[in-house]
Design an enzyme around this catalytic site. Structure first.
Site, PDB file in Angstrom:
ATOM      1  CD  GLU A   1     -15.923 -35.162  20.678  1.00 25.57           C
ATOM      2  OE1 GLU A   1     -14.773 -35.487  21.047  1.00 25.57           O
ATOM      3  OE2 GLU A   1     -16.417 -35.491  19.597  1.00 25.57           O
TER       4      GLU A   1
ATOM      5  CG  HIS B   1       4.727 -32.827  33.149  1.00 22.54           C
ATOM      6  ND1 HIS B   1       3.825 -32.918  34.178  1.00 22.54           N
ATOM      7  CD2 HIS B   1       5.744 -33.674  33.455  1.00 22.54           C
ATOM      8  CE1 HIS B   1       4.261 -33.783  35.070  1.00 22.54           C
ATOM      9  NE2 HIS B   1       5.426 -34.265  34.656  1.00 22.54           N
TER      10      HIS B   1
END
Lengths: 405, 300, 405, 300
Positions: D208, D246
């Site tokens: 995927e 982040h």
């Protein structure tokens, strides 16, 4: 440190272990404001488990009976302990009573789950049918289910009772307990479960990280301290004594900050040693020499350097404990392997005698057995005081026994 | 097991004073103390011993480390020991007293999985006289020789070692297993270690009245230990009343097996040893003569 | 689910991670009752991290300025999101700012500790200097100390900052978080530490065992639901939609009870599949065939039997979501491997069209691709409805794209 | 690894209906389903399959068990898996969806220590056509043959298997690793298993777009896998915007290594495979021809 039943049940309730509606009774008159419907059970809050056969538990049907029963229980010592509090609790009709416990096993070094399908007052039967599961790896509920199957539960009870054991285990871990016991766990005809009596022992070492437990048992500590304080003259008021064991022949005091372990007996020789094994060995030798220990105290002087400021007050407390009772005729001190601190110790003993003199306290003879310290210096420093300094253990024991006669 | 002069040893401690004292005491006994570990003190020195913030930094510097001696505050011992294990150490001696028992359970689950030997907490550790000290045994009571000592006590161990030394019976290894309720290694593990140790000819086992480890040790000795054993158990004459909960007595009864009566613990201990013909000393000063007798029998 | 800053800080505070005194501002006028002394920082409570550069953070010195600034911030969308709440916080003078995070790493399958000595707004620098420690075994504080040494801290900061990381880890485990980030952790000239901004992502799967978190974020859920509800006509009002991702091109809705995943786009083909991979593959094929997806929805139909009662309402919601928007011209349904439930599914589609007819809703054509179901029966049952039933995937895709033109 | 007809399999589940269905489906495929485990239902039967309250009771009855298929509610999966491990099982397939990731972390720490293979959660498990089904693959899409399939999807795996079957390319083993964020076994583990599997001649890898496992798999294949591999990655054309924190982007970047640009993930995946000469199918229907090409090359 053992919690009282009502304190244990407060923890159970916090953790979601079902307990009956109950009310703490400080005075018989509190029963006039009872919020639980009759019939009610009144239970003496003492540390021993055998209060039922000793009259510490009474069923009452109305306020008049309850007040009378409460007065009786308050005035009934169970194994020398008077209850400070009673617990009034709703009655429960149990179809079956189980025994459940989680306890730390020092041999397998793991918590062990214990269970018996025959719980209740008849502990003999419970013990005979006891099953156990060692929690080898990190706990997971299947350990509890294994116990359930071992004690022979079936159907939905497997899940509902193992759920209680899960919560007991969780409590053990969260609160650093040595033991948590529910006996009996009542099972109603409809299969509901209820912790009818409970016992919790808190680990003393871990108390420092459980301020909630310290405040829960705070009252126990201070009360017991007062009781015992009277028996020992001249104790340094700054020291905190905790009596962890109130029943039976001996009573053991622990001073958490100083790690003193003190046991009182009926003889006339006070014994102070550094180290548990050495203490027991010294008491053995005194007994073998036909001496009679008045007490014995194990003090941790440190194989390595203790913080010196605490040593003085610690030793003063220790010397008070072993010497300041009327029956004590002689004190035997046996310390070993404290090379770096032995000079310190000698000075402390010197100061202790000076302190006694300054308050006109009568002094009794001491025998100081010192191995691994500077024995010559000790003899010099303590000359003029009734302190015999010796290196050989058996000589020291014989001397102390001789002086006690 | 690396209990030789080459064994690389670190001391994990935060209070500089005690850690330093122990490190130096060990070093003066000949131990190869390669580093001190004190978080936040990395880069300093303890009288010539380099200090690191992490065990892994010490490993990076000196290579594989054999043993750590832990002198951390009680509530930080578990973490320190896990750090040592994560850095590949296989022997840990915990000097600190008062480690919460459930911390020890966690540590031992890990140590068993990684085959790490834990001695202590609240122990004097291991001494190989004139070779290695990992712990706090005062060296002055010891002298090299053929007698191994395994003990649950600290100071009483010194007493026995001194009795042996006075009788010119030197020691091969002396280990104090620790006085806390849950300790890392058992009589059994150490009986096996000393049985395999070439320097050891006879084992002195110093037990206590509390608990059931002595009964277990007695039956283990009779089944698997080839070397002669002399036992001494303190507290057999002392008038102590042990108050057990039901659960605790049950556990004692279970571990003691059906052979011994758990209600009369003191008698049962001595009986356990006598049943398997292990001489039991009545007092420390009896030990040297029992040792000599056993050694003589061995060589007949 | 991402928490807002003030919610994250409530958790920090509970766990003992130091945060500044702060006050939640629902309306600009709340600033008149501000209990924090000026100067104060006003912060837009939105889910994106870049609010600082986008004007979502303002320093104010007095009430007049504060009210004005608050009005501005309330009216300033940050990446399309308007704040519902502001946070007024004391100012902090940090000597140094660190970046700290604990995050679950799906590749190493462990929580990872992240840290950078260069924290703060300039995330590029933080990222470049990022250090990490994988928590391979059960957490113990030494993992945190390893990170401290890696990012170059020294002296007492090693203990004090690693203590913060310990608490972050504890929070991650206790609350089943996917991520906990403190950026920056301010360090004062005296070495004190303070979490100045924080981000917390809660794991959706674990919400069921954290009722406290559900009530903490409850307001987020219902508000976002209302916002998005307007965009979708005819949604079953009983279904609870949770929008987990509000910014950017797509918005993803999760319906916890039914495990639907829905993404909206700009095209005209509604796509409904069972399985994440199959959904993406189907969207790929539509794109490759020059079709334009209007949305795509992944529905868990169960490789094994779902509880049947929920299937109907789940499918109705799903069909509403993919078909009931003006831009949708055709719906492509691609389901596979649901042999046991395929008859059920066919009936549901049949009923759905009937429901639309009954409320005079216009219908659009459907293409139903069915593999592993009884395709003949489907064709029979759905004859007369604008539903094309096909077995070959690419034929179905081509048909849907053709119908969308 | 025991993926033969002899492998002894249990199903752990509480909701009788689903557990029974899965157990019977597996049995009808030839799997040796020896017991169902359902606490409190011990003594009952699921259409001929004996049910026990504990895994250890099943072990006591039938001896060593190879594999457990877990169909418990999500929050009880960890306990069920730990119970299976404690009873000595070495292969666990978790069918349940929605297991909290930190439960998986705990389970995987344990499973790695005991060398237990975990497949799932949220997976269709393993099928060896006409031999063994441990999981929920519909058997009708499969036929025996030389192609191994490793996939992160469930239904997409059936799609691919069906394409192969239609093209008369049978399957040796097909494994669905699971769709939850943290799953028990990786492409790497299964590439290795299929590389060693005698029946497998070629491996089809179904990936995927999300995450970085495909990049890692590509470089692993080029370094250690001898058999030909054909890849297919769904979502490469779909307009998805992945919003990473982040910390998350950092982790993706790190695991992807410096070779690939983590900001252009989709292109990077295909590039990763192309760089090591692994053919990448554009759509499921392309797979059979790519497989035939690769097999032909292999035999030239």
């Amino acid at each position: 440190m053992d919690l009282l039943e009502y304190q244990a049940k407060a923890l159970f309730s916090e953790m979601g272990i079902p307990v009956l509606p109950s009310q703490r009774i400080d005075y018989p008159k509190d029963l006039k404001r009872l919020k639980i419907p009759y019939p009610v059970v009144l239970k003496s809050q003492v540390h021993t488990g055998e209060r039922s056969s000793l009259g510490g538990i009474k069923f009452v049907e109305n306020t008049i009976d309850a007040v009378a029963a409460a007065q009786t229980i308050f005035n009934l010592p169970i194994k020398d302990e008077y209850p400070e509090v009673l617990l009034a609790e709703a009655k429960y009709n149990a179809d079956q009573e189980l025994y459940l416990a989680v306890v730390l096993d020092p041999i397998v070094r793991r918590p062990v789950l214990l269970g018996s399908a025959q719980g209740g007052i008849d502990t003999e039967t419970a013990m005979k049918n006891m099953q156990q599961v060692v929690v080898n790896q990190e706990f997971s509920p299947f350990y509890a289910r294994r116990l359930m199957v071992k004690i022979g539960l079936q159907g939905k009870l497997i899940e509902s009772v193992s759920h209680i054991v899960e919560k007991m285990y969780q409590l053990l871990v969260e609160k650093d307990l040595d033991l948590i016991e529910i006996n009996p766990l009542g099972i109603s005809p409809r299969g509901e479960v209820m912790a009818l009596d409970g016992k919790v022992s808190v680990n003393d070492y871990a108390l420092g990280r459980h301020p909630d437990l310290v405040s829960l048992v705070g009252k126990n500590i201070s009360n017991n301290y007062e009781i015992k304080q009277e028996q020992v003259k001249g104790i340094d008021n700054n020291s905190l004594l905790v009596t962890s064991n109130l029943n039976g022949v001996s009573s053991e005091k622990i001073i958490p900050n100083y790690r003193l372990k003190f046991t009182e007996l009926q003889g006339n020789i006070g014994i102070l040693c550094n180290g548990e094994g050495l203490t027991m060995a010294t008491v053995d030798l005194v007994m073998q020499a036909q001496g009679k220990p008045a007490n014995f105290l194990n003090i941790k002087l440190g194989d390595y350097l203790e913080v010196k400021e605490s040593l003085r007050s610690q030793m003063f407390t220790a010397l008070d404990l072993v010497s300041q009772k009327e029956n004590v005729k002689v004190v035997l001190i046996n310390v070993i392997g404290i090379v770096q601190t032995s000079d310190e110790l000698i000075t402390i003993i010197y100061e202790y005698f000076n302190k006694l003199k300054s308050i006109d306290q009568e002094t009794i003879p001491f025998v100081l057995r010192l191995l691994g310290g500077r024995i010559g210096r000790a003899r010099e420093r303590l000359s003029g005081l009734p302190v015999e300094v010796m290196e050989n253990l058996e000589d020291a024991v014989n001397k102390a026994v001789f002086l006690s006669k | 097991m690396n209990l030789t002069r080459d064994s690389k040893v670190i001391v994990q401690g935060v209070t500089e004073k005690i850690s330093t004292q122990i490190a130096l005491m060990m070093k003066s006994c000949g131990t190869n103390v390669v580093a001190g570990i004190s978080p936040g003190e990395g880069g300093k020195e303890w009288h010539g011993i380099p200090v690191f913030s992490l065990v892994e930094q010490a490993v990076a510097k000196v290579g594989i480390i054999d043993t750590s001696v832990i002198v951390m505050p009680a509530y930080q011992v578990l973490d320190a020991a896990l750090e040592a294990i994560a850095s590949g150490l296989k022997q840990i001696v915990i000097v600190t007293e008062g480690v919460p028992p459930l911390d020890m359970v966690k540590l031992l689950r890990k140590a068993e999985a990684t085959e790490t030997l834990i001695v202590g907490p609240n122990c004097a550790g291991i001494i190989v006289p004139d070779q290695l000290l990992v712990g706090t045994h005062p060296t002055e009571f010891y002298t090299p020789g053929p007698i191994g000592i395994i003990s649950r006590s600290n100071t009483l161990t010194y007493e026995v070692a001194w009795e042996l030394t006075k009788s010119r019976l030197g020691q091969s290894i002396s280990v104090s297993l620790g006085c806390d309720p849950i300790v890392g290694s058992s009589f059994l593990q150490w009986l096996q270690i000393l049985d395999e140790d070439e320097r050891t000819e006879l084992i002195v086992l110093i037990g206590e009245v509390e608990g059931a480890s002595e009964e277990i040790a007695a039956s283990y000795i009779s089944e698997t230990i080839d070397k002669p054993v002399v036992a001494y158990i303190s507290g057999t004459y002392a008038p102590i009343n042990q108050n057990h909960s039901h659960a605790n007595s049950l556990i004692s009864a279970r571990v003691a097996g059906e052979k011994y009566d758990s209600n009369g613990e003191i008698e049962s201990k001595i009986a356990a040893f006598e049943a398997v013909k292990i001489p039991v000393a009545k007092r420390p000063s009896d030990i040297p003569s029992l040792v000599r007798n056993s050694l003589q029998k061995k060589y007949i």
